[in-house]
Design a protein around this motif. Structure first.
Motif, mmCIF file in Angstrom:
data_model
loop_
_atom_site.group_PDB
_atom_site.id
_atom_site.type_symbol
_atom_site.label_atom_id
_atom_site.label_comp_id
_atom_site.label_asym_id
_atom_site.label_seq_id
_atom_site.Cartn_x
_atom_site.Cartn_y
_atom_site.Cartn_z
ATOM 1 N N ALA A 65 -18.294 13.874 -4.041
ATOM 2 C CA ALA A 65 -18.206 13.977 -5.496
ATOM 3 C C ALA A 65 -19.268 13.110 -6.167
ATOM 4 O O ALA A 65 -19.930 13.533 -7.124
ATOM 5 N N ARG A 66 -19.443 11.900 -5.657
ATOM 6 C CA ARG A 66 -20.457 11.016 -6.246
ATOM 7 C C ARG A 66 -21.856 11.592 -6.063
ATOM 8 O O ARG A 66 -22.713 11.460 -6.945
ATOM 9 N N GLN A 67 -22.092 12.239 -4.942
ATOM 10 C CA GLN A 67 -23.389 12.858 -4.701
ATOM 11 C C GLN A 67 -23.618 14.022 -5.667
ATOM 12 O O GLN A 67 -24.724 14.204 -6.201
ATOM 13 N N VAL A 68 -22.565 14.802 -5.914
ATOM 14 C CA VAL A 68 -22.677 15.909 -6.856
ATOM 15 C C VAL A 68 -22.994 15.386 -8.253
ATOM 16 O O VAL A 68 -23.852 15.933 -8.956
ATOM 17 N N PHE A 69 -22.338 14.307 -8.652
ATOM 18 C CA PHE A 69 -22.614 13.752 -9.977
ATOM 19 C C PHE A 69 -24.036 13.194 -10.052
ATOM 20 O O PHE A 69 -24.693 13.295 -11.100
ATOM 21 N N ALA A 70 -24.528 12.644 -8.970
ATOM 22 C CA ALA A 70 -25.916 12.169 -8.949
ATOM 23 C C ALA A 70 -26.879 13.345 -9.119
ATOM 24 O O ALA A 70 -27.883 13.246 -9.829
ATOM 25 N N GLY A 125 -27.641 18.125 -15.836
ATOM 26 C CA GLY A 125 -26.401 18.881 -15.973
ATOM 27 C C GLY A 125 -26.440 20.315 -15.507
ATOM 28 O O GLY A 125 -25.564 21.100 -15.880
ATOM 29 N N SER A 126 -27.395 20.702 -14.684
ATOM 30 C CA SER A 126 -27.450 22.071 -14.175
ATOM 31 C C SER A 126 -26.461 22.250 -13.023
ATOM 32 O O SER A 126 -26.453 21.465 -12.074
ATOM 33 N N TYR A 127 -25.649 23.309 -13.101
ATOM 34 C CA TYR A 127 -24.663 23.586 -12.045
ATOM 35 C C TYR A 127 -25.190 24.552 -10.995
ATOM 36 O O TYR A 127 -24.412 25.083 -10.208
ATOM 37 N N GLU A 128 -26.478 24.775 -10.977
ATOM 38 C CA GLU A 128 -27.064 25.645 -9.970
ATOM 39 C C GLU A 128 -26.740 25.100 -8.574
ATOM 40 O O GLU A 128 -27.102 23.971 -8.238
ATOM 41 N N ALA A 130 -14.616 22.782 -7.167
ATOM 42 C CA ALA A 130 -14.584 21.687 -6.194
ATOM 43 C C ALA A 130 -14.593 20.340 -6.895
ATOM 44 O O ALA A 130 -14.002 19.373 -6.410
ATOM 45 N N ILE A 131 -15.261 20.267 -8.046
ATOM 46 C CA ILE A 131 -15.277 19.017 -8.816
ATOM 47 C C ILE A 131 -13.896 18.760 -9.413
ATOM 48 O O ILE A 131 -13.408 17.625 -9.422
ATOM 49 N N LYS A 141 -20.452 11.857 -19.100
ATOM 50 C CA LYS A 141 -21.838 11.429 -18.907
ATOM 51 C C LYS A 141 -22.745 12.621 -18.604
ATOM 52 O O LYS A 141 -23.882 12.682 -19.083
ATOM 53 N N VAL A 142 -22.234 13.558 -17.807
ATOM 54 C CA VAL A 142 -23.006 14.765 -17.497
ATOM 55 C C VAL A 142 -23.267 15.557 -18.776
ATOM 56 O O VAL A 142 -24.380 16.051 -19.001
ATOM 57 N N ARG A 143 -22.244 15.674 -19.624
ATOM 58 C CA ARG A 143 -22.423 16.406 -20.881
ATOM 59 C C ARG A 143 -23.493 15.753 -21.746
ATOM 60 O O ARG A 143 -24.355 16.440 -22.318
#
Length: 381
Positions: A312-317, A324-327, A333-334, A350-352
């Motif tokens: 999860a932390r890697q995904v947020f990084a 903020g691209s979800y590609e 999963a998040i 933060k992503v937003r």
């Protein structure tokens, strides 16, 4: 020619060369002043075509400043500081020089750029004729979260009709989206400010539209109070906010609402909304995100069940790095990630905010996904 004559001749030649070199060095500074004088002399635009022509002239000056930045920046700083001391500073000079310093100056120029932006008259000629450039300027400084800019934002963007064309993308940012990009960077300060405008009938609908994108359950009581309105458009926006951004509190507010006084379009919309409330549970909302995952990045069922904390932390990084691209990322999963609920919400907010730095149609789609995730995670136990 005598030796003394030759010496005199060499001295004259050397002095002439030095003068030429000095003139060459001084030329960019003089040209900068000349172009600033042209900006000051520009009359107010009288219509769209005149404003477009004016923008072309301003852009030509901008390009020249950029091509001679080392020489131009000191002059621009000095002249802008002097302009700010005037009782009525030139508005076009504030706009373009201030924005240039913010975009191409040094980090230390941000304070001066902010001072210039704060001196732009919300009811003046710049918002009327150069609103797109003003949007870019405000967007560049909104992350500073200086609430002194709210009167400008309210007058020009929230109450106005500013759209922004992005020629590289062939895409136009609509009136509501310009507000989302600006207010959204202020976080809770913007939500609190917009909530305070809900009693103003002239702006309540636009404020609700923006709150749908940047609001939280903190605004549920104020928005729920609007369900008693006789205006069908306001009712629809208030109910949509409670569904999209209100979390369990928004659902409960809609469940507690007494619809017996509704009629016409308002009653019809309420019935459609009421039918969704029983399905507003974490599992149901998270399962809906699977469809988003399949559209963006087909994933194995194991991935949809949730990410471990490290993943999860890697995904947020990754989301931070890509603005903020979800590609390639499965939102479901998040939602089920092995992180505490509030930690997930904080990361998604933060992503937003990061996504709001990327002005495009794709960015708005990604922000919508982030908001759906935030609202879904609020229903987690």
């Amino acid at each position: 020619m005598t030796g003394s004559s030759m010496a005199v001749t060499k001295t004259i030649v050397a002095l002439a060369a030095a003068c030429c070199m000095a003139a060459a060095v001084a030329a960019p500074a003089d040209e900068t002043l000349q172009r600033l004088g042209q900006i000051r002399a520009m009359p107010a635009a009288t219509g769209p075509q005149d404003a477009l022509r004016q923008r072309g002239e301003l852009d030509a000056a901008w390009r020249w400043f950029g091509n001679h930045k080392a020489d131009a920046l000191p002059v621009l700083r000095r002249e802008l500081a002097a302009e700010l001391k005037k009782a009525q500073p030139n508005q076009l000079l504030l706009l373009d020089v201030g924005y240039f310093l913010r975009a191409q100056g040094e980090p230390s120029d941000r304070a001066l750029a902010l001072q210039a932006l704060l001196r732009i008259d919300p009811a003046g000629t710049v918002p009327q004729s150069q609103s797109q450039q003003l949007f870019r300027y405000v967007h560049a400084l909104a992350a500073e979260r200086d609430v002194r800019l709210f009167p400008l934002l309210d007058k020009v963007f929230l109450r106005g009709r500013v759209t922004v064309f992005l020629p590289q993308q062939g895409y136009t940012v609509d009136e509501t989206s310009t507000c989302i990009y600006l207010y959204g960077q202020y976080g809770v300060a913007a939500e609190r400010h917009l909530r305070g405008l809900l009693g103003d009938a002239s702006v309540v609908n636009r404020a609700l539209e923006v709150l749908m994108w940047v609001g939280s359950p903190d605004s549920v009581p104020a928005v729920a109070a609007l369900l008693s309105t006789a205006d069908a458009d306001t009712f629809a926006r208030a109910a949509t906010f409670l569904l999209r951004a209100g979390g369990p509190q928004g659902r409960d507010a809609l469940l507690a609402f007494d619809p017996r006084g509704l009629q016409g379009k308002t009653l019809e919309f309420y019935r459609q909304t009421r039918g969704q409330l029983d399905r507003m549970t974490f599992d149901a909302l998270a399962n809906q995100l699977v469809e988003v995952a399949e559209d963006r990045a087909p994933a194995a069922p194991a991935a949809i069940r949730g990410l471990d904390a490290a993943a999860a932390r890697q995904v947020f990084a990754t989301l931070h790095a890509t603005y903020g691209s979800y590609e390639g990322i499965a939102p479901a999963a998040i939602a089920r990630a092995a992180l505490p609920r509030q930690a997930l919400i904080d990361e998604l907010v933060k992503v937003r905010e990061r996504s709001l730095l990327r002005v495009s149609g794709e960015a708005l789609a990604d922000i919508d996904t982030t908001n759906t995730l935030i609202n879904t995670v609020r229903f987690r136990d």
